[in-house]
Design a protein around this motif. Structure first.
Motif, PDB file in Angstrom:
ATOM      1  N   ILE A  47       0.852  -1.200   0.000  1.00  0.00           N
ATOM      2  CA  ILE A  47       0.000   0.000   0.000  1.00  0.00           C
ATOM      3  C   ILE A  47       0.884   1.246   0.000  1.00  0.00           C
ATOM      4  O   ILE A  47       0.617   2.204  -0.741  1.00  0.00           O
ATOM      5  CB  ILE A  47      -0.972  -0.017   1.188  1.00  0.00           C
ATOM      6  CG1 ILE A  47      -1.979  -1.157   1.014  1.00  0.00           C
ATOM      7  CG2 ILE A  47      -1.692   1.327   1.312  1.00  0.00           C
ATOM      8  CD1 ILE A  47      -2.855  -1.402   2.204  1.00  0.00           C
ATOM      9  N   ALA A  48       1.946   1.235   0.793  1.00  0.00           N
ATOM     10  CA  ALA A  48       2.869   2.384   0.827  1.00  0.00           C
ATOM     11  C   ALA A  48       3.514   2.602  -0.546  1.00  0.00           C
ATOM     12  O   ALA A  48       3.618   3.744  -1.002  1.00  0.00           O
ATOM     13  CB  ALA A  48       3.931   2.159   1.891  1.00  0.00           C
ATOM     14  N   ARG A  49       3.929   1.522  -1.218  1.00  0.00           N
ATOM     15  CA  ARG A  49       4.497   1.652  -2.554  1.00  0.00           C
ATOM     16  C   ARG A  49       3.470   2.227  -3.524  1.00  0.00           C
ATOM     17  O   ARG A  49       3.787   3.095  -4.340  1.00  0.00           O
ATOM     18  CB  ARG A  49       5.000   0.299  -3.070  1.00  0.00           C
ATOM     19  CG  ARG A  49       6.305  -0.145  -2.462  1.00  0.00           C
ATOM     20  CD  ARG A  49       6.914  -1.328  -3.210  1.00  0.00           C
ATOM     21  NE  ARG A  49       5.996  -2.458  -3.368  1.00  0.00           N
ATOM     22  CZ  ARG A  49       5.795  -3.419  -2.467  1.00  0.00           C
ATOM     23  NH1 ARG A  49       6.436  -3.394  -1.305  1.00  0.00           N
ATOM     24  NH2 ARG A  49       4.959  -4.407  -2.720  1.00  0.00           N
ATOM     25  N   PHE A  50       2.238   1.773  -3.440  1.00  0.00           N
ATOM     26  CA  PHE A  50       1.180   2.273  -4.313  1.00  0.00           C
ATOM     27  C   PHE A  50       0.965   3.773  -4.103  1.00  0.00           C
ATOM     28  O   PHE A  50       0.762   4.525  -5.059  1.00  0.00           O
ATOM     29  CB  PHE A  50      -0.117   1.506  -4.070  1.00  0.00           C
ATOM     30  CG  PHE A  50      -1.284   2.030  -4.841  1.00  0.00           C
ATOM     31  CD1 PHE A  50      -1.404   1.766  -6.199  1.00  0.00           C
ATOM     32  CD2 PHE A  50      -2.252   2.803  -4.234  1.00  0.00           C
ATOM     33  CE1 PHE A  50      -2.484   2.258  -6.924  1.00  0.00           C
ATOM     34  CE2 PHE A  50      -3.327   3.291  -4.934  1.00  0.00           C
ATOM     35  CZ  PHE A  50      -3.442   3.017  -6.286  1.00  0.00           C
ATOM     36  N   LEU A  51       1.012   4.195  -2.861  1.00  0.00           N
ATOM     37  CA  LEU A  51       0.796   5.615  -2.536  1.00  0.00           C
ATOM     38  C   LEU A  51       2.043   6.460  -2.756  1.00  0.00           C
ATOM     39  O   LEU A  51       1.994   7.678  -2.607  1.00  0.00           O
ATOM     40  CB  LEU A  51       0.306   5.754  -1.092  1.00  0.00           C
ATOM     41  CG  LEU A  51      -1.054   5.120  -0.808  1.00  0.00           C
ATOM     42  CD1 LEU A  51      -1.357   5.191   0.688  1.00  0.00           C
ATOM     43  CD2 LEU A  51      -2.141   5.804  -1.617  1.00  0.00           C
ATOM     44  N   GLY A  52       3.158   5.818  -3.063  1.00  0.00           N
ATOM     45  CA  GLY A  52       4.398   6.555  -3.310  1.00  0.00           C
ATOM     46  C   GLY A  52       5.090   7.024  -2.050  1.00  0.00           C
ATOM     47  O   GLY A  52       5.882   7.966  -2.080  1.00  0.00           O
ATOM     48  N   ALA A  53       4.801   6.383  -0.928  1.00  0.00           N
ATOM     49  CA  ALA A  53       5.415   6.793   0.348  1.00  0.00           C
ATOM     50  C   ALA A  53       6.804   6.215   0.483  1.00  0.00           C
ATOM     51  O   ALA A  53       7.170   5.238  -0.051  1.00  0.00           O
ATOM     52  CB  ALA A  53       4.549   6.317   1.516  1.00  0.00           C
TER      53      ALA A  53
END
Length: 53
Positions: A47-53
């Motif tokens: 999820i963090a990768r998807f959000l670019g975090a």
């Protein structure tokens, strides 16, 4: 979405009026009728990768 450690479980929800507040509860995996609740699993890092975090 329900989080269990690093795992996240996403369930489809329907709200005709757009208010999802009534659906905020503990995770249920079997409906009142005994059917499995449709859900997808992922993890926090995805999820963090998807959000670019």
């Amino acid at each position: 979405m329900y989080r269990d450690g690093e795992n996240c479980f996403i369930q489809q929800a329907f709200s005709p009026d757009g208010n999802f507040r009534s659906q905020l509860a503990s995770r249920v995996t079997v409906s009142d009728d005994g059917n499995c609740v449709s859900e997808w699993n992922t993890d926090v890092s995805a999820i963090a990768r998807f959000l670019g975090a």
